[in-house]
Design a protein around this motif. Sequence first.
Motif, mmCIF file in Angstrom:
data_model
loop_
_atom_site.group_PDB
_atom_site.id
_atom_site.type_symbol
_atom_site.label_atom_id
_atom_site.label_comp_id
_atom_site.label_asym_id
_atom_site.label_seq_id
_atom_site.Cartn_x
_atom_site.Cartn_y
_atom_site.Cartn_z
ATOM 1 N N GLY A 291 0.867 -1.149 0.467
ATOM 2 C CA GLY A 291 -0.120 -0.073 0.247
ATOM 3 C C GLY A 291 0.966 1.092 0.330
ATOM 4 N N ASN A 292 0.014 2.623 -0.927
ATOM 5 C CA ASN A 292 1.362 3.250 -1.016
ATOM 6 C C ASN A 292 -0.238 4.416 -1.698
ATOM 7 N N THR A 293 0.088 5.486 -1.060
ATOM 8 C CA THR A 293 -0.885 6.393 -2.079
ATOM 9 C C THR A 293 -0.970 6.942 -3.313
ATOM 10 N N GLY A 294 0.423 7.039 -3.805
ATOM 11 C CA GLY A 294 1.368 7.092 -5.072
ATOM 12 C C GLY A 294 0.912 6.094 -5.779
ATOM 13 N N GLN A 296 -1.243 4.822 -7.974
ATOM 14 C CA GLN A 296 -2.591 5.215 -8.420
ATOM 15 C C GLN A 296 -3.466 3.731 -9.354
ATOM 16 N N SER A 298 -6.142 3.130 -6.859
ATOM 17 C CA SER A 298 -6.441 2.140 -5.634
ATOM 18 C C SER A 298 -5.334 2.161 -4.850
ATOM 19 N N GLY A 299 -4.373 2.880 -4.747
ATOM 20 C CA GLY A 299 -3.439 3.252 -3.461
ATOM 21 C C GLY A 299 -3.086 1.633 -2.998
ATOM 22 N N THR A 300 -2.870 0.984 -3.864
ATOM 23 C CA THR A 300 -2.472 -0.256 -3.540
ATOM 24 C C THR A 300 -1.823 -1.440 -5.092
ATOM 25 N N TYR A 323 6.147 1.534 2.122
ATOM 26 C CA TYR A 323 5.265 0.435 1.669
ATOM 27 C C TYR A 323 4.352 0.484 2.954
ATOM 28 N N ASP A 334 -7.252 -6.780 3.587
ATOM 29 C CA ASP A 334 -6.323 -5.330 4.446
ATOM 30 C C ASP A 334 -6.958 -4.979 5.578
#
Length: 350
Positions: A291-294, A296, A298-300, A323, A334
Motif C-alpha cells: 500500500g502507498n497513496t502514490g 494510482q 487504488s493505492g495498492t 510501503y 486489509d
Amino acid sequence: MERLRPRSHAIRQQSVLSDDAGVSLVELMMAIMIFAIAMAGITAGFVSVGQKTRLNKDRVAAANLASRELEIARNVFNASSTGPATIAADLDVTNGYPLPGGTAGSPLVVDSVPYTVFRRAQWLPAGTGQSPCDGGSGVTYPTLAVNVKVTWPYMGQVKPIESNTLLTPPKGVLASSTSFVAVKVLGSNGLGKEDVPVTIAGTGGTYTATTAEDGCATVAVASSGTYTASLNSSGWVDFYGAANPSKTVTASSSSISRLTFNYDRAARLQLSLTTAAGYALPTGLRSITLGNTGLQPSGTQIKDIGTGGSATITTLWPFSDGYTIWAGSCGQSDPAAAGGSRASAVVVPS
C-alpha cells in the motif's frame, strides 16, 4: 706541589681541546633527522607542483578538445542544408571526430593522455532556450543546444571540462511544419533523471535520444502521426514495477508533443510471512498487498510470492515514504477494512 702544577694545567688544556674537537653521535643523529625532515617537505613540494603542472596541462588540452568538437559540429551544422539534420541525427556522440591518425570511437590521445570527448545535442523548439519539456507547445524557431564534456584518466577531484553552444538553422532549412516529441523522465525524488535512453517510434521512423540534465529528451520527427516512447534501462522500473514502460502520443505539425515518465532504479524487498506461536499460515496463501497513496488509482499493488511464505521482490518503485504490507490480495485481508490499522510503512532501499 710546584712540580704537579704544569701537569694539572696540561690536563685542563687537553680536556678543553677534547670538548671542542667534534660532535657527539647524538648531535650527528639529530642533524641527520632535521635534514631528512626538511628534505621530505621539499620533495613533497616538488611532487605537488609537478602534479599541479601536469593537471593544468591536461585541463588545457581538454579545453582545446572541447572547443575543437564544438567548432567541427558548428561547421557541419552550417555546411549545407542537411547539416542540422546530420548533427541532430546522432544526439549523443562519443569521440566522433578523431585526431589525425586516430579512429572514430576511440579516445583522443594528446601527450600520451587518452581523452574521452562526449557530445550531446538537444532541440529547443520553442526558440527561447527553454526546455521543450517545460515550455509552451508551439514551435517558434528551433535551435539545437550542444553540450561537450571532456574527461580523462586520473582526474581526481577535477570536474570534466564542459563547453556549450546554441546552433540556429538558417531560415528555410528546417521545415516550418516540423514536429517534435519531448519526453521527460522523473525520478523518485520528483527531479529529472539524466542519461536515460529513450526510444521513440512511429509514423516517421524510429529515433533514439538520451535525457539531458533536466531529464528531457527531444527529437524532431519526420512527419506528424502517432508515436510510442519507451524506456528500457536495466534495473529500473516505473510506478507499477514495469521495467520497459511505454506511452503513446500524437505528434502534430509545428508543435511539441510531450510525455512524462516516472522512472528510477528499482527497490528490493525481502519478506517472510510468520504467524503467532501455535498457528499456521493459511493454505494456498501466495500473495501480499503493498500500500502507498502514490499507487494510482487504488493505492495498492498485489504481488505473488508463491507458496513458500517468503520471497524477494525486486521490481518496486522506491517511494521515499515506503510501503505498508499485509498478507493476502482480497479486500477483506486489509486490516483497515475490518476497523483495524495497517502496520507501519517499510522503506525499501533501491
